[in-house]
Design a protein around this motif. Structure first.
Motif, PDB file in Angstrom:
ATOM      1  N   SER A 144       0.818  -1.162  -0.120  1.00  0.00           N
ATOM      2  CA  SER A 144       0.117   0.126   0.241  1.00  0.00           C
ATOM      3  C   SER A 144       0.817   1.209   0.055  1.00  0.00           C
ATOM      4  CB  SER A 144      -0.964  -0.002   1.189  1.00  0.00           C
ATOM      5  OG  SER A 144      -1.557   1.286   1.404  1.00  0.00           O
ATOM      6  N   LEU A 145       0.222   2.296  -0.665  1.00  0.00           N
ATOM      7  CA  LEU A 145       1.145   3.669  -0.758  1.00  0.00           C
ATOM      8  C   LEU A 145       0.590   4.478   0.926  1.00  0.00           C
ATOM      9  CD1 LEU A 145       1.114   4.905  -4.230  1.00  0.00           C
ATOM     10  CD2 LEU A 145       2.771   3.546  -3.134  1.00  0.00           C
ATOM     11  N   ASP A 146      -0.340   4.097   1.234  1.00  0.00           N
ATOM     12  CA  ASP A 146      -0.954   4.706   2.512  1.00  0.00           C
ATOM     13  C   ASP A 146      -0.129   4.310   3.624  1.00  0.00           C
ATOM     14  OD1 ASP A 146      -2.269   6.256   4.199  1.00  0.00           O
ATOM     15  OD2 ASP A 146      -4.206   5.026   4.158  1.00  0.00           O
ATOM     16  N   TRP A 147       1.105   4.783   3.859  1.00  0.00           N
ATOM     17  CA  TRP A 147       2.045   4.498   4.782  1.00  0.00           C
ATOM     18  C   TRP A 147       1.311   4.939   6.247  1.00  0.00           C
ATOM     19  CZ3 TRP A 147       4.551   7.792   8.375  1.00  0.00           C
ATOM     20  CH2 TRP A 147       4.565   9.120   7.829  1.00  0.00           C
ATOM     21  N   LYS A 148       0.608   6.054   6.265  1.00  0.00           N
ATOM     22  CA  LYS A 148       0.238   6.280   7.595  1.00  0.00           C
ATOM     23  C   LYS A 148      -0.966   5.538   8.185  1.00  0.00           C
ATOM     24  CE  LYS A 148       1.442  11.288   6.943  1.00  0.00           C
ATOM     25  NZ  LYS A 148       0.828  12.450   6.748  1.00  0.00           N
ATOM     26  N   ALA A 149      -1.557   4.613   7.216  1.00  0.00           N
ATOM     27  CA  ALA A 149      -2.340   3.850   7.739  1.00  0.00           C
ATOM     28  C   ALA A 149      -1.983   2.661   8.557  1.00  0.00           C
ATOM     29  CB  ALA A 149      -3.387   3.110   6.627  1.00  0.00           C
ATOM     30  N   GLN A 150      -0.420   2.414   8.476  1.00  0.00           N
ATOM     31  CA  GLN A 150       0.124   1.324   9.103  1.00  0.00           C
ATOM     32  C   GLN A 150       0.556   1.417  10.515  1.00  0.00           C
ATOM     33  OE1 GLN A 150      -0.033  -0.979   6.887  1.00  0.00           O
ATOM     34  NE2 GLN A 150      -0.661   0.656   5.221  1.00  0.00           N
ATOM     35  N   TYR A 151       0.302   2.661  11.102  1.00  0.00           N
ATOM     36  CA  TYR A 151       0.613   2.714  12.571  1.00  0.00           C
ATOM     37  C   TYR A 151      -0.091   1.711  13.324  1.00  0.00           C
ATOM     38  CZ  TYR A 151       2.460   7.718  11.919  1.00  0.00           C
ATOM     39  OH  TYR A 151       3.158   8.713  11.463  1.00  0.00           O
ATOM     40  N   LYS A 152      -1.375   1.254  12.905  1.00  0.00           N
ATOM     41  CA  LYS A 152      -2.233   0.278  13.831  1.00  0.00           C
ATOM     42  C   LYS A 152      -1.927  -1.167  13.443  1.00  0.00           C
ATOM     43  CE  LYS A 152      -6.149   0.806  10.805  1.00  0.00           C
ATOM     44  NZ  LYS A 152      -5.336   1.626   9.944  1.00  0.00           N
ATOM     45  N   TYR A 153      -1.028  -1.285  12.491  1.00  0.00           N
ATOM     46  CA  TYR A 153      -0.780  -2.645  11.722  1.00  0.00           C
ATOM     47  C   TYR A 153       0.174  -3.578  12.715  1.00  0.00           C
ATOM     48  CZ  TYR A 153       2.022  -5.986   9.090  1.00  0.00           C
ATOM     49  OH  TYR A 153       2.438  -7.298   8.761  1.00  0.00           O
ATOM     50  N   ILE A 154      -0.402  -4.741  12.976  1.00  0.00           N
ATOM     51  CA  ILE A 154       0.280  -5.815  13.576  1.00  0.00           C
ATOM     52  C   ILE A 154      -0.170  -7.104  13.343  1.00  0.00           C
ATOM     53  CG2 ILE A 154      -1.266  -5.371  15.576  1.00  0.00           C
ATOM     54  CD1 ILE A 154       1.166  -6.134  17.405  1.00  0.00           C
ATOM     55  N   GLU A 155       0.990  -8.006  12.946  1.00  0.00           N
ATOM     56  CA  GLU A 155       0.521  -9.327  12.776  1.00  0.00           C
ATOM     57  C   GLU A 155       1.984 -10.202  13.119  1.00  0.00           C
ATOM     58  OE1 GLU A 155      -0.392 -10.848   9.104  1.00  0.00           O
ATOM     59  OE2 GLU A 155       0.344  -8.950   7.829  1.00  0.00           O
ATOM     60  N   ASP A 156       1.801 -11.389  13.118  1.00  0.00           N
ATOM     61  CA  ASP A 156       3.078 -12.323  13.141  1.00  0.00           C
ATOM     62  C   ASP A 156       2.976 -12.914  11.660  1.00  0.00           C
ATOM     63  OD1 ASP A 156       4.975 -14.359  13.138  1.00  0.00           O
ATOM     64  OD2 ASP A 156       4.649 -14.751  15.308  1.00  0.00           O
ATOM     65  N   ILE A 157       3.823 -12.595  10.735  1.00  0.00           N
ATOM     66  CA  ILE A 157       3.839 -12.765   9.166  1.00  0.00           C
ATOM     67  C   ILE A 157       4.678 -14.242   9.168  1.00  0.00           C
ATOM     68  CG2 ILE A 157       3.950 -10.581   8.511  1.00  0.00           C
ATOM     69  CD1 ILE A 157       6.669 -10.577   7.948  1.00  0.00           C
ATOM     70  N   GLY A 158       5.095 -14.865  10.326  1.00  0.00           N
ATOM     71  CA  GLY A 158       5.911 -16.161  10.373  1.00  0.00           C
ATOM     72  C   GLY A 158       7.316 -16.115   9.760  1.00  0.00           C
ATOM     73  N   ASP A 159       7.749 -15.056  10.285  1.00  0.00           N
ATOM     74  CA  ASP A 159       9.366 -14.996   9.711  1.00  0.00           C
ATOM     75  C   ASP A 159      10.244 -15.291  10.743  1.00  0.00           C
ATOM     76  OD1 ASP A 159       9.106 -12.595  11.259  1.00  0.00           O
ATOM     77  OD2 ASP A 159       9.514 -11.432   9.701  1.00  0.00           O
ATOM     78  N   GLY A 160       9.852 -15.722  12.079  1.00  0.00           N
ATOM     79  CA  GLY A 160      10.645 -15.933  12.947  1.00  0.00           C
ATOM     80  C   GLY A 160      11.127 -14.843  13.901  1.00  0.00           C
ATOM     81  N   ARG A 161      10.611 -13.789  13.601  1.00  0.00           N
ATOM     82  CA  ARG A 161      10.751 -12.421  14.440  1.00  0.00           C
ATOM     83  C   ARG A 161       9.507 -11.779  15.420  1.00  0.00           C
ATOM     84  NH1 ARG A 161      14.454 -14.083  10.646  1.00  0.00           N
ATOM     85  NH2 ARG A 161      16.109 -12.926  10.711  1.00  0.00           N
ATOM     86  N   GLY A 162       8.802 -12.978  15.644  1.00  0.00           N
ATOM     87  CA  GLY A 162       7.471 -12.696  16.353  1.00  0.00           C
ATOM     88  C   GLY A 162       6.515 -11.853  15.805  1.00  0.00           C
ATOM     89  N   TYR A 163       5.893 -10.712  16.519  1.00  0.00           N
ATOM     90  CA  TYR A 163       5.314  -9.700  16.013  1.00  0.00           C
ATOM     91  C   TYR A 163       5.940  -8.476  15.316  1.00  0.00           C
ATOM     92  CZ  TYR A 163       0.772 -11.222  18.439  1.00  0.00           C
ATOM     93  OH  TYR A 163      -0.097 -12.098  18.875  1.00  0.00           O
ATOM     94  N   THR A 164       5.266  -8.276  14.054  1.00  0.00           N
ATOM     95  CA  THR A 164       5.705  -7.229  13.173  1.00  0.00           C
ATOM     96  C   THR A 164       4.727  -6.175  13.274  1.00  0.00           C
ATOM     97  OG1 THR A 164       7.018  -8.568  11.621  1.00  0.00           O
ATOM     98  CG2 THR A 164       6.453  -6.437  10.768  1.00  0.00           C
ATOM     99  N   ALA A 165       4.934  -4.850  13.378  1.00  0.00           N
ATOM    100  CA  ALA A 165       4.171  -3.908  13.492  1.00  0.00           C
ATOM    101  C   ALA A 165       4.378  -2.507  13.103  1.00  0.00           C
ATOM    102  CB  ALA A 165       3.527  -3.929  14.968  1.00  0.00           C
ATOM    103  N   GLY A 166       3.446  -1.505  12.942  1.00  0.00           N
ATOM    104  CA  GLY A 166       3.667  -0.323  12.814  1.00  0.00           C
ATOM    105  C   GLY A 166       4.353   0.228  11.208  1.00  0.00           C
ATOM    106  N   ILE A 167       5.016   1.310  11.204  1.00  0.00           N
ATOM    107  CA  ILE A 167       5.107   1.940   9.914  1.00  0.00           C
ATOM    108  C   ILE A 167       6.380   1.347   9.486  1.00  0.00           C
ATOM    109  CG2 ILE A 167       3.718   4.157  10.511  1.00  0.00           C
ATOM    110  CD1 ILE A 167       6.721   5.591  10.915  1.00  0.00           C
ATOM    111  N   ILE A 168       7.180   0.842  10.155  1.00  0.00           N
ATOM    112  CA  ILE A 168       8.419   0.291   9.363  1.00  0.00           C
ATOM    113  C   ILE A 168       8.524  -1.123   9.820  1.00  0.00           C
ATOM    114  CG2 ILE A 168       9.957   0.819  11.645  1.00  0.00           C
ATOM    115  CD1 ILE A 168      10.398   1.837   7.778  1.00  0.00           C
ATOM    116  N   GLY A 169       7.725  -1.679  10.519  1.00  0.00           N
ATOM    117  CA  GLY A 169       8.060  -3.069  10.673  1.00  0.00           C
ATOM    118  C   GLY A 169       8.673  -3.504  11.921  1.00  0.00           C
TER     119      GLY A 169
END
Length: 271
Positions: A59-84
């Motif tokens: 998405s180009l809407d980077w400001k919508a990502q402040y609330k983003y959070i999920e475990d994407i299964g990469d071994g790093r636990g939860y990934t969240a926010g505007i920069i992961g």
């Protein structure tokens, strides 16, 4: 839908230095005497945020990502926010600590002991089931959004831009550095940003050392692609091949719009 991919360990030592395409305008190579443009120009920084978000969040809407959070299964636990920010790599912990300094008693503060325990792992112990909901609630707070911006800049953006300016590269090159730090971090391993840069320096000199900017950036992107291919989840190198490489091929060293690119097969445009 968010695009999963692996991020290497990204500790805060970064602060010490983070199909056919419609090409953008053809722009002449910068002369050696011209001062490089800066990615920290507000308009250019906005472009950088959108470019990274296209790869990190589809998405180009980077400001919508402040609330983003999920475990994407990469071994790093939860990934969240505007920069992961990741619960397993320390940068999420640093962020929540900063937020708590500024806003004691916030909805994430009670999770700090658990974040400290899971640092360096993919564990959710002490975080489930309530942490994702707490993160989304925190994202409604301007203080938390500002903390995300500040940590992004301190750990990733400012070091990348500073190193790029020291190397004499312009806006596109500084973005290439920033995107590399976001994905690979600078933890000292063979795929870290510093290792990618050293690999490039073995093949070409940056403008600050009398080299040609386009030649050096091609060497840097070659090194970046090599690093991405060392991890299975990074084998799709489209964020370089059909994005940054397109801009470079057209000599758009100032990252001037219009910009057209693809990431993971999806097309994007900035007018």
């Amino acid at each position: 839908m968010h695009t999963p991919h692996i991020r290497s360990s990204r500790r805060t030592l970064l602060a010490l230095i983070g199909a056919s395409l419609v090409a953008g305008p053809v722009i002449a190579t910068r002369s050696a005497s011209a001062a490089p443009a800066g990615l920290d120009d507000p308009a250019k920084k906005e472009i950088a945020m959108k470019l990274v978000s296209s790869a990190e969040n589809s998405s180009l809407d980077w400001k919508a990502q402040y609330k983003y959070i999920e475990d994407i299964g990469d071994g790093r636990g939860y990934t969240a926010g505007i920069i992961g920010f990741c619960s397993g790599t320390g940068d999420m912990l640093d962020l929540v600590e900063l937020y708590t300094q500024r806003r004691p008693g916030n909805v994430l503060a009670g999770y700090l002991p658990a974040l400290r325990r899971v640092d360096g792992t993919d564990s959710h112990e002490g975080l489930d089931p309530g942490y994702p909901d707490a993160w989304r609630r925190a994202a409604q707070d301007e203080a938390f959004r500002r903390a995300q911006n500040d940590e992004r800049d301190r750990v990733y953006f400012n070091p990348a831009v500073g190193r790029g300016k020291a190397d004499g590269i312009g806006t596109l090159g500084q973005f290439a550095y920033y995107d590399a730090i976001v994905m690979h971090g600078d933890g000292g391993d063979s795929t870290s940003f510093s290792s990618i840069r050293r690999r490039a320096l073995d093949r070409a000199r940056p403008p600050a050392q009398g080299g040609d900017e386009v030649t050096y950036l091609n060497a840097f992107l070659d090194a970046r692609v090599w690093a991405m291919k060392q991890e299975e989840a990074h084998e799709d190198t489209s964020r370089v091949d059909t994005a940054q490489r397109v801009f470079l091929r057209n000599r758009n060293l100032n990252l001037d719009p219009p910009l057209d690119w693809q990431v993971y097969g999806d097309s994007y445009h900035i007018g």
